[in-house]
Scaffold this motif. Structure first.
Motif, PDB file in Angstrom:
ATOM      1  N   PRO A  38       0.757  -1.143  -0.017  1.00 42.71           N
ATOM      2  CA  PRO A  38      -0.038  -0.067   0.072  1.00 42.71           C
ATOM      3  C   PRO A  38       0.810   1.326   0.032  1.00 42.71           C
ATOM      4  CG  PRO A  38      -0.633  -1.605   1.790  1.00 42.71           C
ATOM      5  CD  PRO A  38       0.540  -2.063   1.182  1.00 42.71           C
ATOM      6  N   VAL A  39       0.356   2.198  -0.522  1.00 44.23           N
ATOM      7  CA  VAL A  39       1.055   3.480  -0.550  1.00 44.23           C
ATOM      8  C   VAL A  39       0.271   4.515   0.282  1.00 44.23           C
ATOM      9  CG1 VAL A  39       1.734   5.790  -1.991  1.00 44.23           C
ATOM     10  CG2 VAL A  39       1.989   3.398  -2.925  1.00 44.23           C
ATOM     11  N   LYS A  40       0.897   5.305   1.191  1.00 39.79           N
ATOM     12  CA  LYS A  40       0.144   6.142   2.198  1.00 39.79           C
ATOM     13  C   LYS A  40       0.839   7.470   2.184  1.00 39.79           C
ATOM     14  CE  LYS A  40      -1.585   6.541   7.048  1.00 39.79           C
ATOM     15  NZ  LYS A  40      -1.346   5.965   8.496  1.00 39.79           N
ATOM     16  N   ASP A  41       0.082   8.631   1.751  1.00 32.00           N
ATOM     17  CA  ASP A  41       0.685   9.931   1.718  1.00 32.00           C
ATOM     18  C   ASP A  41       1.768   9.835   0.769  1.00 32.00           C
ATOM     19  OD1 ASP A  41      -1.136  10.764   3.774  1.00 32.00           O
ATOM     20  OD2 ASP A  41       0.135  10.358   5.451  1.00 32.00           O
ATOM     21  N   GLY A  42       1.972   9.191  -0.281  1.00 32.46           N
ATOM     22  CA  GLY A  42       2.918   9.097  -1.447  1.00 32.46           C
ATOM     23  C   GLY A  42       3.942   8.182  -0.914  1.00 32.46           C
ATOM     24  N   LYS A  43       4.081   7.534   0.207  1.00 33.35           N
ATOM     25  CA  LYS A  43       5.030   6.666   0.568  1.00 33.35           C
ATOM     26  C   LYS A  43       4.625   5.159   0.633  1.00 33.35           C
ATOM     27  CE  LYS A  43       7.623  10.251   2.877  1.00 33.35           C
ATOM     28  NZ  LYS A  43       8.173  10.766   4.229  1.00 33.35           N
ATOM     29  N   PRO A  44       5.562   4.240   0.596  1.00 31.61           N
ATOM     30  CA  PRO A  44       5.178   2.858   0.916  1.00 31.61           C
ATOM     31  C   PRO A  44       4.771   2.710   2.012  1.00 31.61           C
ATOM     32  CG  PRO A  44       7.380   2.945  -0.257  1.00 31.61           C
ATOM     33  CD  PRO A  44       6.789   4.548  -0.021  1.00 31.61           C
ATOM     34  N   ASP A  45       3.709   2.113   2.528  1.00 37.98           N
ATOM     35  CA  ASP A  45       3.216   1.707   3.793  1.00 37.98           C
ATOM     36  C   ASP A  45       3.662   0.311   4.120  1.00 37.98           C
ATOM     37  OD1 ASP A  45       1.828   1.460   6.251  1.00 37.98           O
ATOM     38  OD2 ASP A  45       0.016   2.086   5.675  1.00 37.98           O
ATOM     39  N   PHE A  46       5.078   0.190   4.602  1.00 37.16           N
ATOM     40  CA  PHE A  46       5.377  -1.181   5.005  1.00 37.16           C
ATOM     41  C   PHE A  46       4.755  -1.760   6.120  1.00 37.16           C
ATOM     42  CE2 PHE A  46       9.049   0.132   2.467  1.00 37.16           C
ATOM     43  CZ  PHE A  46       9.117  -0.816   1.400  1.00 37.16           C
ATOM     44  N   ALA A  47       4.190  -0.843   7.146  1.00 33.94           N
ATOM     45  CA  ALA A  47       3.521  -1.458   8.350  1.00 33.94           C
ATOM     46  C   ALA A  47       2.111  -2.291   7.954  1.00 33.94           C
ATOM     47  CB  ALA A  47       3.387  -0.411   9.376  1.00 33.94           C
ATOM     48  N   ALA A  48       1.501  -1.582   6.976  1.00 35.97           N
ATOM     49  CA  ALA A  48       0.255  -2.058   6.412  1.00 35.97           C
ATOM     50  C   ALA A  48       0.631  -3.487   5.712  1.00 35.97           C
ATOM     51  CB  ALA A  48      -0.416  -1.232   5.619  1.00 35.97           C
ATOM     52  N   PHE A  49       1.606  -3.415   4.737  1.00 33.36           N
ATOM     53  CA  PHE A  49       2.016  -4.657   4.160  1.00 33.36           C
ATOM     54  C   PHE A  49       2.307  -5.736   5.110  1.00 33.36           C
ATOM     55  CE2 PHE A  49       5.273  -7.369   1.942  1.00 33.36           C
ATOM     56  CZ  PHE A  49       4.467  -7.602   0.838  1.00 33.36           C
ATOM     57  N   ALA A  50       2.967  -5.442   6.242  1.00 39.74           N
ATOM     58  CA  ALA A  50       3.509  -6.349   7.283  1.00 39.74           C
ATOM     59  C   ALA A  50       2.407  -7.125   7.827  1.00 39.74           C
ATOM     60  CB  ALA A  50       4.430  -5.808   8.455  1.00 39.74           C
ATOM     61  N   VAL A  51       1.164  -6.371   8.044  1.00 37.69           N
ATOM     62  CA  VAL A  51      -0.055  -6.993   8.508  1.00 37.69           C
ATOM     63  C   VAL A  51      -0.644  -8.076   7.596  1.00 37.69           C
ATOM     64  CG1 VAL A  51      -2.431  -6.370   9.335  1.00 37.69           C
ATOM     65  CG2 VAL A  51      -0.599  -5.121  10.102  1.00 37.69           C
ATOM     66  N   LYS A  52      -0.546  -7.593   6.117  1.00 36.62           N
ATOM     67  CA  LYS A  52      -1.198  -8.436   5.065  1.00 36.62           C
ATOM     68  C   LYS A  52      -0.275  -9.750   5.223  1.00 36.62           C
ATOM     69  CE  LYS A  52      -2.293  -6.371   1.593  1.00 36.62           C
ATOM     70  NZ  LYS A  52      -2.350  -5.678   0.138  1.00 36.62           N
ATOM     71  N   LEU A  53       1.070  -9.568   5.199  1.00 36.62           N
ATOM     72  CA  LEU A  53       1.979 -10.674   5.273  1.00 36.62           C
ATOM     73  C   LEU A  53       1.819 -11.681   6.281  1.00 36.62           C
ATOM     74  CD1 LEU A  53       4.550 -11.319   3.279  1.00 36.62           C
ATOM     75  CD2 LEU A  53       6.152 -10.505   4.976  1.00 36.62           C
TER      76      LEU A  53
END
Length: 569
Positions: free
Chosen positions: A327-342
């Motif tokens: 996901p991208v949040k405020d124009g930046k990659p949202d690694f925290a959200a990706f970690a939840v998905k992972l």
């Protein structure tokens, strides 16, 4: 999914040996009486303490007729003392391959076997022969295993297989997948830029889709003299990874499968699996089971329980991808959200049935006081974050490296550095892409107080890793990752970059890696210690080569399960 499971099991000879083959036509045809050759050599596999599978292929020009084959098992290479023998039939429905499950053998014993054409009711010619060995039973001093993975035919010579064939001792060869590759022979196909590709052209010269395609590729591989020698040297215990069907395969498809142009995935997968069972020395699936469910146990006396897993075709969830799933949040990659998905526990590498099997087998191995529990697994299990090459090299050297690289290499290198800075895993096709399932495997190890050694292929690199639980407080297992026989590693694309040191510096679990060497792992298992030797060949571009041990590591068992440490030895 419908899979063609037609097969017949006939009993031949002494001791109840079984020969696997397709069902014959209602009206039997006369056996072929012309010239027969065994140009694909022999192989043995799936050894137990009283039996082993023997394999060959009978080749006769332009015939679909059945070919009668005599097999003999002897206590000596001159075949003066025959201990088992019988006759099998090679039929077109199984591509004229023959597989015999020979029973009634003695534990921990070397045997010699051969196949000959039966012509006019009598064995004809010298045929083709090999050597095999049964597993030990009861108290056992030690076990020696050679471990290999990833052989890309056009990219180089199979010198690692030749080196395995020349070992003074090897009780069994473990192959962890990518025995064949599915790519074609176009100039931009994988491996075709190698200097050896002109003389090692893939057959068929197209990407594999049909049963005939997969059969022809297996046949090509088994004409290689180094591979033939390794198969004839010792029994093999094998498992597929992805390229035996298609790159980055999962239960519902593959990255290298496009349904719109390449048809139904289930049909292609079934073709790859059928050809695999025909051409590999693996025991046929039990009646009523899916061929994909290939997990199985091998007991090496009281020294090791080897558990071969299947993590591709029975349960694996679709791999996540940073390009489409981050996901991208405020124009930046949202690694925290990706970690939840992972970390979603619904994401699987193994299905529940295989997981329950693994738990039972680990528990039984520990109750039997077996020294080691060895996991034959396709992909790296350790937590691996990509290295930050800019930090390792300095700004100027890193910029100079990028300037030399083609865009298709430079761009992933930069993306990899971004993952490193974010503390995100680099290979989502490995266990790093399925952390909840990995934790369930660790829970099985910890619950049984097991002493696990994980073996991994796929990565085209050597690894010596310590595996820690999620809390980072308990060392759960040791892992040896075996490099490729010929397939390119990261160092092949980044010559001169300090990849190995940077990986170790960035990752707690990585104690050693070599991202460029080609070779195999020699694993010696004893009570109280396990020694892994990372054996490299000097070249894959010439059949003249030398071997050397890059590193030797010793694993010692923990007092309450797990391992004490992975140390250079």
């Amino acid at each position: 999914m419908t899979i063609d499971r037609r097969r017949a099991l006939a009993l031949f000879g002494l001791g109840g040996a079984g020969a696997a083959g397709e069902a014959m036509a209602a009206t039997p045809r006369a056996p072929f009486a012309g010239r027969v050759a065994f140009i694909h050599g022999v192989a043995s596999g799936d050894p137990l303490d009283d039996r082993v599978v023997l394999w060959t292929r009978a080749t006769a020009e332009a015939t679909t007729a059945p070919i009668a084959v005599r097999w003999d098992v002897a206590a000596d290479p001159a075949f003066k003392t025959i201990v088992r023998q019988g006759q099998a039939t090679a039929v077109a429905a199984r591509d004229h391959t023959v597989k015999v499950d020979v029973t009634g053998l003695k534990p921990a014993t070397d045997y010699f076997y051969r196949f000959r054409h039966v012509k006019n009711g009598k064995p004809s010619g010298k045929g083709v022969s090999g050597r095999t060995r049964t597993l030990p039973k009861g108290p056992t001093r030690d076990v020696v295993l050679a471990v290999a993975s990833c052989s890309l035919y056009p990219n180089g010579y199979f010198n690692a297989y030749d080196a395995i064939a020349r070992l003074p001792r090897v009780d069994a060869v473990l192959h962890l997948g990518d025995y064949i590759y599915e790519y074609g022979a176009a100039p931009d196909d994988y491996g075709m830029a190698s200097p050896t590709a002109k003389t090692r052209v893939p057959d068929p010269p197209r990407e594999l889709l049909s049963l005939e395609d997969y059969r022809r590729r297996h046949a090509l591989y088994k004409t290689d003299p180094a591979l033939q020698a390794a198969h004839a040297r010792a029994p093999w215990i094998v498992v597929w990874d992805d390229h035996e069907t298609a790159d980055n395969s999962w239960i519902g498809g593959a990255e290298n499968h496009q349904p719109k142009t390449e048809g139904d995935w289930a049909k292609r997968k079934a073709a790859g699996i059928k050809a695999y069972y025909e051409w590999m020395p693996i025991r046929e699936p039990a009646a009523g089971t899916l061929p994909e469910a290939s997990w199985r146990r091998f007991q090496f006396g009281d020294v090791a329980t080897l558990l071969m897993t299947e993590t591709r075709l029975t349960a694996r969830s679709h791999q996540l991808d940073y390009g489409s799933d981050l996901p991208v949040k405020d124009g930046k990659p949202d690694f925290a959200a990706f970690a939840v998905k992972l970390a979603d526990p619904a994401r699987r590498m193994m299905g529940q049935g295989q997981e329950q099997w693994l738990a039972r087998e680990v528990d039984a191995s520990m109750k039997a006081d077996t020294a080691w529990q060895v996991l034959g697994n396709q992909v790296v299990m350790a937590r691996v974050i990509p290295p930050d090459l800019k930090a390792a090299m300095g700004d100027a050297a890193y910029a100079a490296l990028l300037a030399k690289l083609p865009d298709y290499v430079a761009k992933p290198v930069e993306q990899s550095r971004g993952l490193s800075l974010a503390g995100a895993p680099g290979n989502l096709d490995a266990w790093d892409g399925y952390p909840a399932d990995r934790s369930r495997v660790y829970d099985i190890f910890k619950a049984g107080k097991a002493r696990p050694i994980v073996l991994a292929g796929d990565s085209h690199a050597f690894w010596a890793n310590e595996l820690w639980d999620d809390a980072g407080t308990t060392r759960v297992a040791a892992e040896f990752g075996v490099t490729s026989v010929t397939s390119p590693g990261y160092s092949d694309y980044l010559p001169g970059a300090p990849l190995d040191q940077a990986y170790v510096a960035r990752n707690k679990e990585v104690k050693f890696t070599d991202q460029g060497a080609k070779g195999f792992l020699l694993l010696t298992l004893e009570h109280g210690r396990a020694t892994g030797e990372l054996v490299a060949v000097s070249t894959i571009l010439d059949t003249k080569y030398q071997t050397r041990v890059l590193k030797r590591f010793v694993v010692t068992p923990g007092d309450e399960g797990g391992v004490k440490a992975l140390a250079e030895g």
